[in-house]
Motif scaffolding. Structure first.
Motif, mmCIF file in Angstrom:
data_model
loop_
_atom_site.group_PDB
_atom_site.id
_atom_site.type_symbol
_atom_site.label_atom_id
_atom_site.label_comp_id
_atom_site.label_asym_id
_atom_site.label_seq_id
_atom_site.Cartn_x
_atom_site.Cartn_y
_atom_site.Cartn_z
ATOM 1 N N ALA A 99 12.875 5.866 0.406
ATOM 2 C CA ALA A 99 11.564 6.156 -0.162
ATOM 3 C C ALA A 99 11.536 7.429 -0.997
ATOM 4 O O ALA A 99 10.615 7.609 -1.760
ATOM 5 C CB ALA A 99 10.535 6.267 0.954
ATOM 6 N N ILE A 100 12.520 8.308 -0.847
ATOM 7 C CA ILE A 100 12.414 9.631 -1.460
ATOM 8 C C ILE A 100 13.469 9.765 -2.541
ATOM 9 O O ILE A 100 14.635 9.387 -2.337
ATOM 10 C CB ILE A 100 12.613 10.729 -0.400
ATOM 11 C CG1 ILE A 100 11.482 10.671 0.592
ATOM 12 C CG2 ILE A 100 12.698 12.093 -1.011
ATOM 13 C CD1 ILE A 100 10.179 11.148 0.048
ATOM 14 N N ILE A 123 -3.090 4.921 -2.196
ATOM 15 C CA ILE A 123 -2.265 5.868 -1.452
ATOM 16 C C ILE A 123 -0.815 5.431 -1.548
ATOM 17 O O ILE A 123 -0.505 4.457 -2.225
ATOM 18 C CB ILE A 123 -2.708 5.940 0.017
ATOM 19 C CG1 ILE A 123 -2.547 4.588 0.679
ATOM 20 C CG2 ILE A 123 -4.127 6.427 0.120
ATOM 21 C CD1 ILE A 123 -2.765 4.638 2.159
ATOM 22 N N GLY A 124 0.045 6.101 -0.879
ATOM 23 C CA GLY A 124 1.456 5.728 -0.852
ATOM 24 C C GLY A 124 2.311 6.606 -1.725
ATOM 25 O O GLY A 124 3.518 6.401 -1.818
ATOM 26 N N TYR A 125 1.713 7.616 -2.371
ATOM 27 C CA TYR A 125 2.511 8.444 -3.260
ATOM 28 C C TYR A 125 3.337 9.465 -2.511
ATOM 29 O O TYR A 125 4.127 10.181 -3.107
ATOM 30 C CB TYR A 125 1.599 9.146 -4.269
ATOM 31 C CG TYR A 125 1.023 8.163 -5.254
ATOM 32 C CD1 TYR A 125 -0.211 7.587 -5.043
ATOM 33 C CD2 TYR A 125 1.760 7.777 -6.361
ATOM 34 C CE1 TYR A 125 -0.709 6.659 -5.929
ATOM 35 C CE2 TYR A 125 1.266 6.848 -7.251
ATOM 36 C CZ TYR A 125 0.022 6.289 -7.035
ATOM 37 O OH TYR A 125 -0.459 5.374 -7.913
ATOM 38 N N LEU A 126 3.148 9.550 -1.182
ATOM 39 C CA LEU A 126 3.945 10.498 -0.418
ATOM 40 C C LEU A 126 4.688 9.783 0.696
ATOM 41 O O LEU A 126 5.130 10.394 1.662
ATOM 42 C CB LEU A 126 3.008 11.564 0.165
ATOM 43 C CG LEU A 126 3.605 12.931 0.449
ATOM 44 C CD1 LEU A 126 4.290 13.469 -0.758
ATOM 45 C CD2 LEU A 126 2.515 13.863 0.900
ATOM 46 N N HIS A 127 4.872 8.470 0.569
ATOM 47 C CA HIS A 127 5.519 7.717 1.633
ATOM 48 C C HIS A 127 6.965 8.152 1.766
ATOM 49 O O HIS A 127 7.722 8.096 0.804
ATOM 50 C CB HIS A 127 5.450 6.225 1.318
ATOM 51 C CG HIS A 127 6.157 5.395 2.325
ATOM 52 N ND1 HIS A 127 5.748 5.324 3.638
ATOM 53 C CD2 HIS A 127 7.243 4.619 2.247
ATOM 54 C CE1 HIS A 127 6.553 4.532 4.307
ATOM 55 N NE2 HIS A 127 7.468 4.076 3.486
ATOM 56 N N ILE A 180 0.815 -1.210 0.000
ATOM 57 C CA ILE A 180 0.000 0.000 0.000
ATOM 58 C C ILE A 180 0.847 1.257 0.000
ATOM 59 O O ILE A 180 0.492 2.242 -0.623
ATOM 60 C CB ILE A 180 -0.970 -0.044 1.207
ATOM 61 C CG1 ILE A 180 -1.990 1.062 1.134
ATOM 62 C CG2 ILE A 180 -0.224 0.033 2.512
ATOM 63 C CD1 ILE A 180 -3.071 0.915 2.154
ATOM 64 N N LEU A 181 1.978 1.263 0.661
ATOM 65 C CA LEU A 181 2.773 2.489 0.719
ATOM 66 C C LEU A 181 3.913 2.487 -0.283
ATOM 67 O O LEU A 181 4.258 3.504 -0.846
ATOM 68 C CB LEU A 181 3.348 2.678 2.133
ATOM 69 C CG LEU A 181 2.334 2.942 3.230
ATOM 70 C CD1 LEU A 181 3.032 3.089 4.551
ATOM 71 C CD2 LEU A 181 1.553 4.201 2.940
ATOM 72 N N MET A 182 4.515 1.326 -0.497
ATOM 73 C CA MET A 182 5.608 1.257 -1.459
ATOM 74 C C MET A 182 5.032 0.952 -2.836
ATOM 75 O O MET A 182 3.900 0.486 -2.941
ATOM 76 C CB MET A 182 6.601 0.153 -1.072
ATOM 77 C CG MET A 182 7.196 0.286 0.294
ATOM 78 S SD MET A 182 7.952 1.876 0.594
ATOM 79 C CE MET A 182 9.248 1.879 -0.593
ATOM 80 N N VAL A 207 -1.269 10.314 5.908
ATOM 81 C CA VAL A 207 -1.711 9.005 5.455
ATOM 82 C C VAL A 207 -0.515 8.153 5.077
ATOM 83 O O VAL A 207 -0.421 6.988 5.435
ATOM 84 C CB VAL A 207 -2.641 9.161 4.239
ATOM 85 C CG1 VAL A 207 -2.978 7.829 3.656
ATOM 86 C CG2 VAL A 207 -3.889 9.884 4.639
ATOM 87 N N ASP A 208 0.431 8.715 4.362
ATOM 88 C CA ASP A 208 1.544 7.933 3.847
ATOM 89 C C ASP A 208 2.752 7.942 4.749
ATOM 90 O O ASP A 208 3.560 7.025 4.669
ATOM 91 C CB ASP A 208 1.974 8.464 2.472
ATOM 92 C CG ASP A 208 0.886 8.328 1.449
ATOM 93 O OD1 ASP A 208 0.882 9.117 0.492
ATOM 94 O OD2 ASP A 208 0.061 7.433 1.617
ATOM 95 N N LYS A 233 7.333 6.160 -5.548
ATOM 96 C CA LYS A 233 6.097 5.775 -6.211
ATOM 97 C C LYS A 233 5.578 6.899 -7.084
ATOM 98 O O LYS A 233 4.905 6.676 -8.074
ATOM 99 C CB LYS A 233 5.067 5.418 -5.142
ATOM 100 C CG LYS A 233 3.910 4.602 -5.625
ATOM 101 C CD LYS A 233 3.132 4.071 -4.436
ATOM 102 C CE LYS A 233 1.927 3.294 -4.882
ATOM 103 N NZ LYS A 233 1.122 2.817 -3.765
ATOM 104 N N MET A 234 5.882 8.130 -6.698
ATOM 105 C CA MET A 234 5.346 9.287 -7.406
ATOM 106 C C MET A 234 6.222 9.680 -8.576
ATOM 107 O O MET A 234 5.777 10.402 -9.458
ATOM 108 C CB MET A 234 5.246 10.457 -6.427
ATOM 109 C CG MET A 234 4.487 11.639 -6.910
ATOM 110 S SD MET A 234 2.763 11.242 -7.143
ATOM 111 C CE MET A 234 2.181 12.715 -7.891
ATOM 112 N N ARG A 287 7.994 16.631 -1.267
ATOM 113 C CA ARG A 287 8.885 15.493 -1.413
ATOM 114 C C ARG A 287 8.319 14.537 -2.462
ATOM 115 O O ARG A 287 7.151 14.219 -2.471
ATOM 116 C CB ARG A 287 9.056 14.784 -0.079
ATOM 117 C CG ARG A 287 7.769 14.637 0.694
ATOM 118 C CD ARG A 287 8.046 14.356 2.154
ATOM 119 N NE ARG A 287 6.859 13.933 2.836
ATOM 120 C CZ ARG A 287 6.276 14.613 3.813
ATOM 121 N NH1 ARG A 287 6.790 15.743 4.222
ATOM 122 N NH2 ARG A 287 5.195 14.152 4.389
ATOM 123 N N SER A 307 8.235 10.878 -3.786
ATOM 124 C CA SER A 307 8.587 9.523 -3.375
ATOM 125 C C SER A 307 8.851 8.677 -4.609
ATOM 126 O O SER A 307 8.541 9.064 -5.730
ATOM 127 C CB SER A 307 7.462 8.904 -2.557
ATOM 128 O OG SER A 307 6.370 8.633 -3.393
#
Lengths: 209, 445, 198
Positions: C128-129, B74-78, A170-172, B443-444, C93-94, C89, C91
């Motif tokens: 992660a970043i 979600i998870g785009y700001l982890h 979910i987060l990665m 959230v993340d 994923k983004m 930031r 990540s």
């Protein structure tokens, strides 16, 4: 848990010469009755509503004004249902995973803080599983809000929740390898470059323990 | 464990299974849906979207204008904040934690510091002036957070003026924050043991003026939106979630209070001396977006009441310490404005370099090594503008947190998007998400 | 007219300009185009985290008004935007999403990396970043701060405006690009710069 030395990046050479210091953090045994406050009531109600209390609950710990019930993972769903229906702990505040790599056989813990709106009480459930067999039954059927929390704990620690409707990361990103918040996963930083020198990332610096 | 998920298809490559990050091969998706013989459209309200509160991805299955399935990604700001904190000392944790829920930084800091103080066992030793300052700053932060929620929520539903009014109020609060802590946002002001520094001279008078100004300014938004028939048509009956839904999903905050249950941790399980303040818990009984909007508007007034009572207490506690007395924990520096900005005051430097060896040792050890926290774990919860913010902190007796996990209210509250949106129209999802008021940083994490 | 192959701006001329008095055409077009572009830059909404709130404070007319520079129209669609202010930031994923949005923008386009996290990863040096958004998109202005004050963002925007005003067109632009690339290839890497101590 026990640690050797007071100074030095964990895992590699102790640079200070203070290696003689051994500090043992005692993993607490069970607390004794009376627990104090409403904890005795909770324990008594649970024993009354759940006759197999002594088989399911491994330890009861009261520390710093908080009650933790260590539950065996096979009985987790049963105990949760009884806590929700008979003892009125309607809300579960999520799942929090902790990784104790030195605690062999019980490396991964999952904590469930519970809240009772009717009685204004808080307790905590803790389940410990070994690294080799990191499965915990899912409590999504008891408290639906744990859906994403269990996905996060799976993503970050690798604990597999059996019975979860859709256990994915979910987060990665979806194709990430590894479980980041485990202690054996490096922080993953890069050295910061200055003029003529670099600063190593935080997990590789010399630091106090 | 997982069945085939049409929204996250995978293909096997020589390097292992790869998932498509953009959400799918649309051909196979359309074929899969085409086989159900119904007119279904899958729309991806992707992470970059002006109306979703930050980087939230909503995958919607639409039948015409009606939403049949809504999933939140979600998870785009982890950021890995929790793991980062395991490599920094306890005091440095404040600066990390403050950036999780970036609209309510002081709440993050206070939850963390309350948890650390509980582990240290010094909850009773935190000076009263520090607790009152914490309460005042938290309530001011509640005002600024609700203003952003109202402003952006209204903007997403098409009303543009409330956003300007809301950000004007927010600027007033941010000026106060800058005067007291030095920064507008992400201040790292609350430290384990107290607060970083005392209020500057003249602060109380300035805050009183600001409170008066804000009371006058809140009327602008109220007259614009409350009772506005367009606003009510957009928000009444939308995003319905009753008490059973809230409790099973673990939802707290204005969403829970909109079902009629007056659950507010400041009253039920008070912390930081909240039992000594007079304020009301605002509820609504309509369980919809309009109810939550009214709750947030009325909580602004209650926060102003608490701020005024805090100011009265601060005037009586003039000169009291703002850090715990135990020198082995208290952050040593007394900050003052010097020639080159804010730094250690010259008096403090004169003391540690000239007169007191203990002060020098304490300063050195606390800044380099940090204090040790006895082993154990705690879970402390406070009432943030979005709901119950819980900090679960585990220590192994060292100078760094062993495990830090935050139970963020937005993480739970966002799970309700499906329950709130399915069966409704596309445009109502925006209202529902705006009423949940998620902050993706929290959230993340 | 054919004596010096340099006009009053000091810019070398080639081709058509030599036939027309004093290099009038191309340089004035550059100045005009630069003036038009900088005065109505349309930013794309790419607010990610805390810096996005400061960007909203700049965008709203409350105290730091960005519409005095003609930029209050934050376009939701990247296809209509010129400027991407990466606020917050990024990540892992983004990052692909960021690149996709950047690719959807039509040239000429500029990027401001707002905040420490967008410029270099900031305080989050971890798994992660993305350590600096210039790993993903080419950046024109780096703006430090955590978060940068609205005035700092306005200053960065004004610096970008002067950069846009001075941008060359056509053959002049190709020359400048070649020069910059040559300078970058021959520059000392940061780790080799020894400073005062070496």
């Amino acid at each position: 848990m026990s640690e050797q030395g007071m100074f030095g990046a964990p895992g590699t050479g102790d640079t200070s010469g203070y290696g003689g210091l051994v500090r043992t953090a005692a993993s607490t045994g069970s607390s004794e009755r009376p627990y104090g406050g409403y904890f005795d009531e909770v324990a008594d109600d649970l024993e009354r509503a759940y006759p197999m209390f002594s088989e399911a609950i491994e330890r009861v710990v009261v520390d710093r004004g908080e009650l933790t019930l260590h539950v065996k993972r096979e009985k987790l769903v049963e105990v949760s249902k009884i806590l929700r229906d008979s003892l009125k702990f309607e809300m579960c505040m999520g799942v929090s995973g902790v990784n104790y790599p030195t605690d062999s056989g019980r490396e991964l813990h999952a904590l469930y803080p519970l809240l009772s709106l009717t009685n204004n009480r808080r307790i905590r459930l803790e389940v410990s599983v070994p690294d080799a067999d990191a499965h915990i039954p899912s409590v999504v059927e008891v408290w639906a809000g744990n859906n994403w929390h269990e996905r996060e704990t799976f993503d970050m620690f690798g604990i597999i929740f059996d019975g979860h409707p859709g256990l994915t990361r979910i987060l990665m990103p979806d194709d990430w390898q590894g479980h980041p918040q485990r202690k054996d996963y490096a922080l993953g930083g890069i050295p910061v470059e200055y003029k003529g020198a670099t600063t190593p990332p935080p997990d590789e610096r010399r630091s106090y323990k | 464990m997982t069945t085939f998920d049409p929204y996250a298809p995978s293909r096997d490559t020589t390097e292992g299974t790869v998932y498509s990050v953009t959400g799918g091969d649309w051909d196979s998706l359309v074929q899969e849906i085409g086989s159900t013989k119904e007119e279904r459209v899958v729309v991806n309200m992707g992470p970059q979207h002006p109306s979703t509160h930050g980087v939230l991805r909503l995958v919607l299955e639409l039948e015409g204008e009606t939403v049949t399935e809504a999933r939140a990604g979600i998870g785009y700001l982890h950021t890995g904040i929790e793991k980062n904190m395991e490599y920094r000392s306890w005091t440095q944790g404040t600066t990390f934690v403050t950036r999780m829920d970036y609209l309510a930084p002081l709440f993050n800091e206070t939850a963390y510091c309350l948890a650390v103080e509980k582990l240290l066992g010094i909850t009773q030793d935190v000076p009263e002036r520090a607790s009152v300052i914490r309460v005042m700053m938290m309530e001011l932060n509640r005002i600024s957070s609700h203003m952003v929620a109202l402003g952006t929520g209204a903007l997403e539903l098409g009303a543009i003026s409330p956003m300007f009014f809301a950000f004007r109020e927010r600027e007033i609060v941010l000026d106060i924050f800058e005067m007291i802590s030095g920064l507008r946002m992400n201040m790292a002001y609350v430290r384990p043991g107290g607060v970083a520094q005392d209020l500057p001279a003249g602060a109380i008078a300035k805050i009183r003026d600001a409170v008066k100004l804000m009371r006058k300014n809140f009327k602008d938004n109220t007259t614009l939106l409350v009772g506005n028939s367009i606003w009510m048509k957009r928000t009444q009956g939308i995003g319905y979630l009753d008490l059973a839904g809230c409790t099973t999903l673990g939802i707290t905050g204005p969403v829970l209070r909109s079902t009629g249950l007056p659950w507010d941790l400041r009253k039920m399980q008070p912390y930081c001396g909240y039992e000594n303040y007079n304020f009301d818990v605002i509820t609504a009984d309509t369980c919809d977006v309009y109810g939550r909007f009214l709750i947030r508007m009325n909580e602004l007034e209650q926060s102003l009441r608490i701020v005024e009572q805090a100011l009265d207490k601060l005037e009586k506690l003039e000169g009291a310490p703002v850090m715990v007395a135990d020198k082995k924990i208290a952050w040593p520096a007394q900050l003052a404005m010097g020639g080159d900005g804010l730094g250690n005051s010259l008096n403090h430097i004169r003391e540690i370099m000239g007169t007191s060896m203990e002060s020098l040792i304490h300063h050195f050890k606390l800044v380099t090594e940090g204090f040790h926290v006895p082993a154990g774990q705690v879970y402390v919860a406070i009432e943030s503008p979005r709901g119950e913010l819980g900090a679960h902190v585990a220590s192994d007796g060292g100078t760094k947190p062993y495990r830090m996990h935050f139970r963020e209210p937005s993480f739970n509250n966002l799970q309700a998007t499906s329950a709130m949106s399915e069966g409704g129209m596309v445009a109502d999802i925006i209202g529902a998400v705006a009423s949940i008021d998620p902050v993706m940083g929290g959230v993340d994490r | 007219m054919c004596g010096d192959a340099v006009d009053w701006n000091g810019i070398k001329k080639m081709g058509l300009e030599e036939k027309i008095p004093s290099g009038f055409v191309l340089t004035t077009v550059e100045k005009l185009a630069g003036y038009m572009r900088k005065n109505s830059l349309w930013p794309a909404t790419f607010g990610l985290a805390c810096c996005a709130i400061e960007m909203m404070a700049v965008g709203s007319a409350a105290k730091y008004d960005i519409s005095r520079f003609g930029m209050e129209v934050f376009r939701a669609s990247p296809r209509q935007a010129d400027l991407m202010i990466v606020a917050g930031r990024v990540s892992n994923k983004m990052a692909p999403v960021l690149r996709q949005i950047y690719d959807q923008m039509a040239a000429p386009k500029w990027v401001i990396a707002m905040g420490a996290c967008a410029s270099s990863g900031g305080m989050f040096n971890n798994y992660a970043i993305v350590q600096g958004v210039d790993h993903v998109v080419p950046v024109d202005i780096y703006l430090p701060g955590c978060p940068p004050r609205p005035e700092m963002l306005l200053d960065a925007i004004l610096k970008l405006h002067s950069k846009i005003y001075d941008e060359k067109l056509g053959s002049n632009r190709a020359e400048i690009i070649k020069e910059v690339e040559l300078a970058a290839m021959n520059a000392t890497p940061t780790i080799e710069m020894k400073g005062l101590l070496a």
